[in-house]
Design an enzyme around this catalytic site. Structure first.
Site, mmCIF file in Angstrom:
data_model
loop_
_atom_site.group_PDB
_atom_site.id
_atom_site.type_symbol
_atom_site.label_atom_id
_atom_site.label_comp_id
_atom_site.label_asym_id
_atom_site.label_seq_id
_atom_site.Cartn_x
_atom_site.Cartn_y
_atom_site.Cartn_z
ATOM 1 C CB THR A 117 -0.891 0.041 1.252
ATOM 2 O OG1 THR A 117 -0.042 0.091 2.388
ATOM 3 C CG2 THR A 117 -1.798 -1.167 1.333
ATOM 4 C CD GLU A 163 -5.067 -2.699 2.096
ATOM 5 O OE1 GLU A 163 -5.410 -2.108 1.046
ATOM 6 O OE2 GLU A 163 -4.413 -2.151 3.001
ATOM 7 C CD1 TRP A 207 -17.365 12.709 12.913
ATOM 8 C CD2 TRP A 207 -17.572 10.899 11.601
ATOM 9 N NE1 TRP A 207 -16.848 11.648 13.591
ATOM 10 C CE2 TRP A 207 -16.962 10.522 12.821
ATOM 11 C CE3 TRP A 207 -17.790 9.929 10.629
ATOM 12 C CZ2 TRP A 207 -16.570 9.212 13.081
ATOM 13 C CZ3 TRP A 207 -17.402 8.624 10.882
ATOM 14 C CH2 TRP A 207 -16.796 8.271 12.098
ATOM 15 C CE LYS A 214 -13.644 11.419 14.515
ATOM 16 N NZ LYS A 214 -12.278 10.940 14.506
HETATM 17 P P1 ADP Z 1 -3.133 3.684 -0.350
HETATM 18 O O1 ADP Z 1 -4.179 3.353 0.681
HETATM 19 O O2 ADP Z 1 -1.806 3.325 0.127
HETATM 20 O O3 ADP Z 1 -3.270 5.046 -0.941
HETATM 21 P P2 ADP Z 1 -4.679 2.156 -2.239
HETATM 22 O O4 ADP Z 1 -4.474 2.382 -3.687
HETATM 23 O O5 ADP Z 1 -4.870 0.794 -1.756
HETATM 24 O O6 ADP Z 1 -3.402 2.715 -1.574
HETATM 25 O O7 ADP Z 1 -5.857 3.099 -1.760
HETATM 26 C C1 ADP Z 1 -7.129 2.637 -1.396
HETATM 27 C C2 ADP Z 1 -7.969 3.786 -0.911
HETATM 28 O O8 ADP Z 1 -8.239 4.706 -1.965
HETATM 29 C C3 ADP Z 1 -9.345 3.382 -0.431
HETATM 30 O O9 ADP Z 1 -9.291 2.868 0.878
HETATM 31 C C4 ADP Z 1 -10.110 4.693 -0.527
HETATM 32 O O10 ADP Z 1 -9.852 5.534 0.579
HETATM 33 C C5 ADP Z 1 -9.495 5.336 -1.758
HETATM 34 N N1 ADP Z 1 -10.360 5.101 -2.916
HETATM 35 C C6 ADP Z 1 -10.237 4.170 -3.873
HETATM 36 N N2 ADP Z 1 -11.220 4.268 -4.787
HETATM 37 C C7 ADP Z 1 -12.014 5.296 -4.404
HETATM 38 C C8 ADP Z 1 -13.214 5.903 -4.915
HETATM 39 N N3 ADP Z 1 -13.795 5.492 -6.031
HETATM 40 N N4 ADP Z 1 -13.734 6.931 -4.217
HETATM 41 C C9 ADP Z 1 -13.152 7.376 -3.087
HETATM 42 N N5 ADP Z 1 -12.028 6.865 -2.570
HETATM 43 C C10 ADP Z 1 -11.465 5.832 -3.209
#
Ligand code: ADP
Length: 543
Positions: A184, A330, A444, A439
């Site tokens: 990640t 994940e 929120w 917050k």
């Molecule tokens: P990192 O968490 O390290 O940036 P990832 O590519 O695994 O790497 O990121 C996943 C995160 O990206 C998700 O948990 C979410 O917060 C965000 N995310 C992915 N797709 C979307 C989407 N369509 N809309 C909003 N947030 C998104």
């Protein structure tokens, strides 16, 4: 009583074997780091993947070993996807946009002995020299003519392939074996490794080809504007072999003009990338005086961060079906996809966009729930919001090397760290990452919704909202805005524009114009950096 069907393992090599047999002439077009355009097809990829597999074995790679890459989207990187996994090794794609210390950490943690890299990343790797973990072999993914001079320590990818004969039968093994490793990007702490299996990868590839999934098919020419080092390019390298889609790999060039030219030259019907990529493309179109309708796409998928409404509207106004998916490293990554239901089809465009700005519905195989802070399950009523939990056969059960300990609960639910609502039809609306939630006096505020609203203002190029310290409310939203070149707008105008779009008490306490906004290695707003830089702004300003 057991069923009597054959227990053939779902292996990544079977995708390539299928493509070789049934879609041999379906093209793969690749722009190399040297600027050449290489035209091949799935038969060509299959042939060379076998040679690459033989070469990896010759370098000592055994089943279970990690094979690391630092590389852009090219045919060579695609071959390695199949070569490494095909012999039971684990392709460990490393994101070269991370900080050197993170790359260092990731390479050490993954402990690959073979590292394949594009030549432009050589200075980066040389800088890591004595910390390259267990790396014994460095292979530059180029031909002899473009090899760095005087470097006996480096092997040449094309030379390695040239000395193999390509006669290889892909071995058959347990589909639960590991196939790929992605870390990640560390938006939330130290990078953690997600270890995919053949089974999870092949099941996810089926999902990409579902009509209500990513709708990938043999009819597509796909511009892969998401890097092969970003969660396996969202599964497209595997799904394209499954259905025989043409694949267009843009190499290192992800700028607006390059994507525009390449997509038109290759008649790309589909493309996918993070919103930042599309913002860059539209910026180019505007500067060059080009129309959105010049783009050849029928469909564009956004993911990685929330698809801004303004982007969806602009694509749809040109009859390009832009949509979004939600997921994370994940979850392989696709978990939900926003597609219109039959009863949405008759709605006016604006109301269809109301559906598409949401993150979509769970695909078969993915189960979702939202929970309150004390862990109780919340209703799917479109208003209760809580942490999104996910489980399914392509969702992680734990991080590589046991980092982070037990990350799923006793019923197998993985806590995503995302905060969401789910409505009665199953549409997920992501309001924030739990770390980014603002917050204010215990209530929120959604930074995503505020940013999305601001991006509709014609003078706003980019916007980020972070929670900063406030004397009375503990935290209040602060909006940072990058203006479009040549436009002028005052903070009060931005606030006035937002007034009828969000609840009054959500309105940012201040709007500050900045030159640029920091992005993470996967092109998302880096809110950690912004929060740190601006945390005292309201206190100092006495707002
Ligand atoms: P990192 O968490 O390290 O940036 P990832 O590519 O695994 O790497 O990121 C996943 C995160 O990206 C998700 O948990 C979410 O917060 C965000 N995310 C992915 N797709 C979307 C989407 N369509 N809309 C909003 N947030 C998104």
């Amino acid at each position: 009583m057991l069923g009597l069907m054959q227990d053939r393992p779902l292996l990544i090599s079977s995708l390539l074997t299928h493509a070789e047999r049934y879609h041999p002439r379906s093209e793969v077009v690749s722009v190399t780091c040297e600027g050449e355009t290489v035209r091949t097809d799935w038969a060509g990829i299959a042939r060379r993947a076998k040679k690459a597999a033989q070469a990896l074995r010759r370098l000592g790679v055994k089943p279970g070993d990690r094979v690391a890459t630092l590389a852009w989207n090219t045919h060579r990187h695609l071959e390695l996807y199949y070569a490494a996994a095909g012999i039971g090794a684990v392709l460990h794609t490393v994101n070269p946009r991370l900080f050197p210390e993170q790359i260092d950490y990731i390479l050490n943690h993954g402990a690959a002995e073979v590292l394949l890299l594009d030549a432009p990343f050589l200075p980066l790797v040389d800088g890591l020299e004595d910390k390259l973990g267990k790396v014994k072999h460095r292979v530059v993914m180029t031909d002899a003519n473009h090899m760095p001079k005087g470097r006996a320590d480096l092997a040449c990818y094309e030379a390695l392939l040239a000395s193999e004969d390509g006669t290889l039968d892909w071995p058959v093994f347990d589909e639960k074996q590991a196939s790929g490793l992605c870390y990640t990007s560390g938006t939330t702490g130290n990078p953690k490794g997600v270890l995919y299996s053949h089974r999870s990868t092949v099941l996810h590839a089926f999902l990409c080809c579902q009509v209500d999934g990513l709708h990938l098919s043999r009819a597509d020419s796909t511009l892969l504007a998401v890097p092969l080092f970003h969660v396996n390019a969202w599964g497209i390298p595997y799904a394209s072999a499954l259905c025989g889609a043409k694949l267009v790999l843009p190499g290192p060039k992800l700028d607006g003009q390059s994507l525009y030219d390449l997509s038109r030259a290759e008649k790309c019907s589909f493309s996918l990338g993070v919103p930042t990529v599309w913002i860059g493309l539209f910026k180019y179109l505007d500067e060059a005086g080009l129309k959105t309708s010049n783009l050849p796409f029928e469909r564009v998928l956004m993911g990685g961060s929330a698809a801004p409404r303004a982007l969806l509207e602009r694509f749809h106004a040109a009859e390009i079906h832009a949509f979004q998916a939600w997921g994370m490293s994940e979850t392989s990554p696709v978990a939900t996809v926003a597609t219109l239901l039959p009863h949405h089809k008759e709605l006016p465009k604006a109301q269809q966009i109301d559906v598409l700005v949401r993150q979509g519905r769970a695909m078969f195989g993915v189960e979702l729930r939202i929970v309150a802070e004390d862990g109780t399950e919340l209703p799917h009523d479109g208003s209760a919001s809580g942490e999104l939990m996910v489980r399914g056969p392509w969702v992680t059960s734990g991080y590589y090397g046991g980092v982070g300990g037990q990350v799923v609960d006793k019923d197998g639910w993985f806590a995503t760290g995302d905060v969401a609502k789910i409505d009665g039809e199953g549409f997920v609306t992501l309001t924030d990452r739990s770390k980014d939630v603002i917050k204010s006096g215990g209530e929120w505020i959604s930074s995503i919704e505020l940013e999305n609203a601001a991006l509709g203002h014609p003078a706003v190029e980019a916007a980020a909202v972070v929670g900063v310290t406030h004397d009375r409310w503990q935290e209040r939203p602060l909006m940072l805005v990058v203006k479009k070149p040549g436009s002028s707008v005052a903070p009060a105008e931005v606030l006035a524009y937002l007034e009828d779009k969000v609840a009054r008490w959500w309105l940012p306490d201040d709007v500050v114009f900045v030159e640029s906004l920091p992005l993470t290695a996967t092109g998302k707003l880096d809110k950690k950096v912004l929060r740190e830089a601006w945390k005292d702004h309201l206190v100092k300003a006495g707002v």
